[in-house]
Design an enzyme around this catalytic site. Structure first.
Site, PDB file in Angstrom:
ATOM      1  N   GLN A  36      -4.400  -4.890   6.872  1.00 17.54           N
ATOM      2  CA  GLN A  36      -5.398  -5.760   6.248  1.00 17.54           C
ATOM      3  C   GLN A  36      -5.427  -7.139   6.903  1.00 17.54           C
ATOM      4  O   GLN A  36      -6.234  -7.980   6.522  1.00 17.54           O
ATOM      5  CB  GLN A  36      -5.107  -5.922   4.752  1.00 17.54           C
ATOM      6  N   LYS A  86     -10.340  -0.538  10.113  1.00 20.58           N
ATOM      7  CA  LYS A  86     -10.527  -1.695   9.246  1.00 20.58           C
ATOM      8  C   LYS A  86     -10.928  -2.932  10.055  1.00 20.58           C
ATOM      9  O   LYS A  86     -11.224  -3.974   9.502  1.00 20.58           O
ATOM     10  CB  LYS A  86      -9.258  -1.971   8.445  1.00 20.58           C
ATOM     11  N   HIS A 119       0.870  -1.179   0.000  1.00 17.42           N
ATOM     12  CA  HIS A 119       0.000   0.000   0.000  1.00 17.42           C
ATOM     13  C   HIS A 119       0.907   1.230   0.000  1.00 17.42           C
ATOM     14  O   HIS A 119       2.021   1.189   0.518  1.00 17.42           O
ATOM     15  CB  HIS A 119      -0.848  -0.054   1.276  1.00 17.42           C
ATOM     16  N   CYS A 126      -4.793   2.632  -3.669  1.00 18.11           N
ATOM     17  CA  CYS A 126      -3.551   3.124  -3.049  1.00 18.11           C
ATOM     18  C   CYS A 126      -2.429   2.116  -3.217  1.00 18.11           C
ATOM     19  O   CYS A 126      -1.597   1.925  -2.327  1.00 18.11           O
ATOM     20  CB  CYS A 126      -3.755   3.459  -1.578  1.00 18.11           C
ATOM     21  N   ASP A 139       3.211  -4.552   8.195  1.00 14.51           N
ATOM     22  CA  ASP A 139       2.005  -3.737   8.062  1.00 14.51           C
ATOM     23  C   ASP A 139       0.815  -4.686   8.141  1.00 14.51           C
ATOM     24  O   ASP A 139       0.527  -5.427   7.204  1.00 14.51           O
ATOM     25  CB  ASP A 139       2.046  -2.991   6.716  1.00 14.51           C
TER      26      ASP A 139
END
Lengths: 150, 407
Positions: free
Chosen positions: B204, B227, B124, B365, B201
């Site tokens: 998600q 999220k 991302h 993104c 990261d």
């Protein structure tokens, strides 16, 4: 709103111009040119204009984008070819007007009235206006310039 | 274990029960932002109605209650990702802020011209741009783990990409554009074998997988609340305590100090050293409530239902003529990116919306991913545990609608 309005947006004229865009070509002897980008969508096009004095002798475009942006660009080239700068400007103003309100002049718009379908789809107005802004910028400048719509 | 009761779960998400253009809403844009259960909405409501005050300051009762609730959420986050200590959990605005913090406070001081930062092709923008900024500041070089046509990491050259110059490996656990689950544990092992620290990261990943930072052994783990059914504007940075101790503060201000004079300021202890200014207290409390909610059902059960949805949707769309799936990795979570032949994704998005089906269209993104596949954009459906098989059917029906309109 139902799918009837979808048909308002994706009218036959739009679908036809999206499939077979008119004046979709590079113009090597253009004397006005501008790039248009919609970075959020990735729509990107170039508008080429050849002016003969005050008259738009030829206009074309190249690029890629959604059906609305492609059809709008194609219709734009058709509608201003052979017109004077002042006439093209008047059409530009009417097209702009009909995107946001209903009181545009149908006589001046003619076939371009199909673009008014985006009024009900605020997120898509920028798709329909990209080529027009780009054309407008090309007219105002005789060198390559970029336009960005958000 | 109680059965997974989808009807009961959907009642917890009042926003889902509405019509869009006279059609039942099918919210399939969860990778962009998820919806919030009443338990989260009520926790925030309760805080503002009963407990609102600044944290870590007043001796009065409200301030104490606000502080207790805020710190209780930190403990919930620690437990949620199985960190060792509350000191390792820093509240931030989201994954983006956490990555910027690590880039500037941890990596920048030890980076010089010629050093390298390693990311992957499917990151991302939030895990690309902070590193590019760092490279500009230091003269370091950004290197990229390549990707295959299926949307999996191409690890054939990984041993050459992890070099003595590599200052950090920063990698997404789950790709937001493709849904690929990356082998982050194995990559962390490889990086650590060369003494390279690792940031994962997890933006998600946390809504879909159970995460254990001690098992992963990563040095930093970042995620956003919104999220995972919590409010926007709150997220967490996990960092190993020894590393966080050594790092200078990122922002200065109130709450991150022990004492201030014009001659000298003594910084606060962890994690407050990194929480300058009044934090998003209500957001943190909402995040704690979201974790409670997920754990009350069971993260494994949520994941199983989502996986069933993804399998069903993948099967359905891959059998439709004129539909091309983008991202067909073997291990995936939540995300189904696709193209409909001859139709631009933005037209797809508008027509889907008219059918009540909310999806994301665009570059997500992740423009390098789009460039890899040579496409400007995709349409992306992304699932959460409150979605249903009926909603997948609505997705498939919307594809047919697009194809009819553009026939």
């Amino acid at each position: 709103m139902s799918s009837a309005d979808l048909r308002d947006l994706y009218q036959q004229v739009i679908m036809d111009h999206n499939k077979k865009p008119r004046n979709f070509r590079e113009m090597l002897d253009a004397n006005h040119l501008a790039h248009g980008n919609n970075p959020l969508c990735g729509d990107a096009l170039v508008v080429f204009v050849k002016m003969d004095g005050d008259v738009i002798e030829d206009v074309s475009f190249q690029g890629s984008g959604c059906a609305i942006s492609m059809a709008s660009a194609s219709l734009m080239t058709e509608s201003i070819k052979g017109k004077t700068l002042a006439e093209a400007e008047a059409i530009y103003q009417q097209v702009h007007k009909q995107m946001t309100s209903e009181d545009a002049d149908p006589a001046l718009l003619g076939k371009l009235e199909v673009l008014g379908g985006v009024r009900e789809f605020p997120a898509r107005v920028k798709c329909a206006t990209l080529s027009w802004h780009t054309m407008h910028t090309a007219m105002e400048n005789d060198h390559d310039i970029s336009v960005t719509t958000e | 274990m109680a059965a997974f009761d989808i009807e009961a779960i959907r009642k917890d998400f009042p926003i889902l029960d509405q019509l869009i253009y006279d059609k039942p809403l099918a919210y399939l844009d969860n990778a962009a932002s998820s919806q919030k259960p009443v338990q989260v909405i009520e926790a925030i409501d309760h805080y503002y109605r009963k407990d609102n005050a600044n944290v870590h300051r007043g001796v009065h009762r409200l301030s104490q209650r606000a502080t207790d609730a805020y710190e209780a959420s930190r403990t919930k986050v620690r437990d949620f990702i199985n960190a060792k200590s509350d000191k390792e959990i820093v509240f931030v605005r989201g994954a983006t802020e956490a990555i910027n913090l690590v880039a500037q406070s941890f990596v920048r001081p030890q980076t010089k011209a010629g050093d390298e930062i390693l990311i992957s092709h499917m990151e991302h923008h939030a895990n690309i741009v902070p590193w590019q900024m760092l490279c500009e500041q230091t003269g370091a070089k950004l290197r990229v783990i390549p990707m295959t046509e299926q949307g999996e990491l191409d690890l054939t050259g990984i041993d050459d990409l992890l070099t003595e110059q590599t200052k950090i490996l920063a990698i997404g656990q789950v790709s937001n554009a493709l849904g690929t689950i990356n082998p982050v544990k194995m990559l962390t092992e490889k990086a650590h074998a060369k003494n390279i620290p690792v940031l994962i990261d997890g933006a998600q990943a946390v809504p879909h997988l159970s995460v254990d930072v001690q098992d992963l052994d990563c040095d930093f783990y970042v995620f956003s609340g919104h999220k995972m059914f919590a409010p926007t504007g709150i997220g967490a940075l996990y960092g190993k305590q020894a590393l966080l101790e050594e790092m200078p503060p990122w922002q200065g201000g109130g709450d991150m100090i022990l004492s201030v004079s014009f001659e000298h300021t003594q910084y606060n202890e962890l994690p407050y050293k990194f929480e300058a200014g009044t934090p998003h207290i209500a957001g943190a409390i909402g995040l704690g409530a979201a974790i409670d909610y997920m754990q009350s059902i069971g993260v494994e059960k949520l994941a199983k239902h989502e996986h069933d949805l993804l399998d069903y949707a993948t099967d359905k769309l891959s059998n439709m003529a004129g539909v091309r799936l983008i991202g067909t990795a073997q291990h995936k979570a939540s995300v189904l990116s696709f193209l409909i032949e001859g139709v631009h994704p933005h037209d797809v998005g508008t027509i889907f919306d008219q059918q009540g089906v909310a999806i994301r269209t665009g570059h997500h993104c992740a423009q390098p991913v789009m460039q890899f596949f040579g496409i400007p954009a995709t349409a992306r459906a992304s699932f959460a545990f409150y979605n249903t098989m009926d909603e997948v059917d609505a997705l498939a029906a919307a594809v047919v609608k697009v194809q009819e309109l553009f026939a």
